[in-house]
Write a protein that holds these residues in place. Structure first.
Motif, mmCIF file in Angstrom:
data_model
loop_
_atom_site.group_PDB
_atom_site.id
_atom_site.type_symbol
_atom_site.label_atom_id
_atom_site.label_comp_id
_atom_site.label_asym_id
_atom_site.label_seq_id
_atom_site.Cartn_x
_atom_site.Cartn_y
_atom_site.Cartn_z
ATOM 1 N N LYS A 1 46.735 32.147 54.094
ATOM 2 C CA LYS A 1 46.729 31.571 52.754
ATOM 3 C C LYS A 1 45.288 31.456 52.243
ATOM 4 N N SER A 2 45.106 31.644 50.946
ATOM 5 C CA SER A 2 43.770 31.707 50.366
ATOM 6 C C SER A 2 42.991 30.409 50.537
ATOM 7 N N ASP A 3 43.660 29.252 50.408
ATOM 8 C CA ASP A 3 42.928 27.986 50.530
ATOM 9 C C ASP A 3 42.408 27.790 51.951
ATOM 10 N N ARG B 1 49.324 37.560 46.120
ATOM 11 C CA ARG B 1 48.598 37.103 47.308
ATOM 12 C C ARG B 1 48.427 35.589 47.329
ATOM 13 N N MET B 2 48.343 34.979 46.170
ATOM 14 C CA MET B 2 48.310 33.509 46.135
ATOM 15 C C MET B 2 49.604 32.940 46.701
ATOM 16 N N ALA B 3 50.702 33.588 46.391
ATOM 17 C CA ALA B 3 52.001 33.104 46.845
ATOM 18 C C ALA B 3 52.275 33.426 48.303
ATOM 19 N N ASN B 4 51.898 34.632 48.723
ATOM 20 C CA ASN B 4 52.320 35.116 50.037
ATOM 21 C C ASN B 4 51.214 35.196 51.076
ATOM 22 N N GLY B 5 49.983 35.012 50.676
ATOM 23 C CA GLY B 5 48.875 35.090 51.615
ATOM 24 C C GLY B 5 48.125 36.411 51.524
ATOM 25 N N ILE B 6 46.967 36.446 52.164
ATOM 26 C CA ILE B 6 46.073 37.604 52.126
ATOM 27 C C ILE B 6 46.085 38.291 53.485
ATOM 28 N N GLY C 1 42.463 42.108 45.309
ATOM 29 C CA GLY C 1 42.640 43.392 45.964
ATOM 30 C C GLY C 1 41.345 44.110 46.269
ATOM 31 N N HIS C 2 40.202 43.459 46.002
ATOM 32 C CA HIS C 2 38.902 44.048 46.318
ATOM 33 C C HIS C 2 38.501 43.603 47.724
ATOM 34 N N ASP C 3 39.250 44.070 48.713
ATOM 35 C CA ASP C 3 39.020 43.631 50.089
ATOM 36 C C ASP C 3 37.644 44.040 50.607
ATOM 37 N N SER C 4 37.064 45.076 49.999
ATOM 38 C CA SER C 4 35.727 45.510 50.399
ATOM 39 C C SER C 4 34.680 44.439 50.117
ATOM 40 N N HIS C 5 34.959 43.530 49.178
ATOM 41 C CA HIS C 5 34.030 42.458 48.824
ATOM 42 C C HIS C 5 34.567 41.092 49.249
ATOM 43 N N CYS D 1 34.296 35.420 47.822
ATOM 44 C CA CYS D 1 34.876 36.408 48.731
ATOM 45 C C CYS D 1 36.398 36.350 48.714
ATOM 46 N N VAL D 2 36.955 35.165 48.774
ATOM 47 C CA VAL D 2 38.415 35.032 48.789
ATOM 48 C C VAL D 2 39.003 35.496 47.455
ATOM 49 N N ASN D 3 38.328 35.186 46.337
ATOM 50 C CA ASN D 3 38.800 35.671 45.041
ATOM 51 C C ASN D 3 38.820 37.198 44.995
ATOM 52 N N ALA D 4 37.831 37.822 45.647
ATOM 53 C CA ALA D 4 37.819 39.287 45.719
ATOM 54 C C ALA D 4 39.029 39.790 46.496
#
Length: 366
Positions: A21-23, A335-340, A57-61, A50-53
């Motif tokens: 989860k993002s938090d 991703r907020m709902a289901n996780g990263i 979907g900008h996993d590279s950042h 970083c988490v906002n990236a």
């Protein structure tokens, strides 16, 4: 959610990802950065950025960059708590020396300054040099959008090692040199351009390596100048290609202009530094929409334009048209709902850092 519960099994990436989860991810990254020497504000800014990236979907950042930032802190290449300096200033411009501070923190303060100038002068711009990596560039134009303004930002490679070949070459002479523009609108998702001037961001190669995946054709050539889909060739002297494929002179030209704006314009911000630190530069500008037309009218017309774009009949095999920024927004909602999804290799690095800083128990990373 425990580390074992985070493990997500199933095809096609069985055992290679964890879903977090993002938090929770933000809390972990902020704690690690703070333990490495960052201030509370700096740690929160970098972790959130970083988490906002990742969310967009900008996993590279995303959080894959956290261990590298911590290595830079340890090496003294990033100076926590560094005070920025305004080297040159006018009512509409500023040249800012970041004094080797966190790019996330320095660049955000610089954009805030430019927004305040634009509130009075309607158009304002700044250059920033001697700062570390700024993360996902879109974060800064979005600050202007929130203030009812158009935000523009470009980031050059400065003295960071070049990784992109100019069109027609096989040796690196350019950075990925991204461009981002945010526009106010009445749309649910922001109208936002955010793109590298290379075929892909260098961080995407790191992500592909961590995920043990091939990369698309047209991203990379190996040390001999041959096209390759193996991201490991990048570590063996390969270079990224400019955006545009057969018309790569377009991406190459854009990258060169970005380098001039970010490297030469903030003199003396370009080239190797005596300290050997990486010197990344940015150029940012803000345009107050209300100086050109009523803001509400403009926002409504941008939304109507986006809907006009989306009304185009989909081409064969296409899911339809998305306006700039829409896919990132939709991905963030999911991703907020289901996780990263985080690569297990990246998660293991975070876990090792937590153990080294004796935070494993506190962060549930034992």
């Amino acid at each position: 959610m425990s580390s074992t519960e985070d493990l997500r099994l199933g095809e096609p990436h069985e055992g290679r990802f964890l879903v977090v989860k993002s938090d929770r991810l933000t809390r972990i990254c902020a704690a690690l950065l703070k333990a490495a020497g960052a201030s509370e504000d700096e740690a929160q800014a970098v972790a959130t950025g970083c988490v906002n990236a990742n969310l967009a979907g900008h996993d590279s950042h995303g959080v894959i960059a956290i261990p590298g930032y911590i290595d830079s802190l340890k090496a003294g290449d990033i100076v926590p708590g560094a005070e920025w300096t305004i080297v040159r200033e006018s009512p509409t411009t500023a040249v800012i020396d970041g004094n080797w501070g966190f790019g996330f923190h320095v660049n955000a303060k610089a954009m805030a300054l430019v927004i305040e100038k634009a509130k009075i002068a309607n158009v304002a711009a700044c250059t920033v040099f001697r700062q570390s990596h700024v993360g996902r560039l879109a974060a800064y134009p979005l600050m202007a959008v929130s203030a009812g303004m158009i935000g523009f930002a470009v980031a050059g490679s400065g003295s960071f090692p070049d990784c992109v070949a100019p069109f027609g070459g096989r040796e690196a002479r350019l950075g990925t040199n991204p461009i981002s523009i945010g526009v106010p609108s009445n749309l649910q998702a922001p109208f936002l351009l955010d793109m590298a001037t290379s075929a892909a961001a260098a961080g995407k190669l790191e992500v592909a390596i961590a995920r043990r995946e091939k990369i698309p054709e047209g991203w990379l050539i190996d040390a001999e100048g041959r096209p390759t889909t193996n991201p490991h060739d990048y570590l063996k002297g390969g270079v990224l290609l400019p955006l545009g494929g057969p018309e790569g002179y377009k991406g190459s030209g854009l990258a060169a202009i970005v380098e001039l704006l970010c490297g030469l314009l903030p003199d003396p911000g370009f080239g190797p530094q005596p300290s050997g630190r990486e010197n990344l530069g940015c150029f940012m500008a803000v345009f107050n929409v209300a100086a050109f037309c009523p803001l509400n009218k403009f926002k409504q017309e941008v939304a109507e334009f986006a809907r006009y774009l989306k009304s185009a009949t989909p081409s064969e095999g296409s899911p339809g048209v998305f306006y700039p920024g829409e896919i990132g927004y939709l991905r963030a909602q999911e991703r907020m709902a289901n996780g990263i999804e985080i690569e297990k290799a990246t998660w293991d690095k975070l876990r090792t850092l937590a153990r080294n800083y004796r935070l494993a128990g506190e962060l549930d990373l034992a």
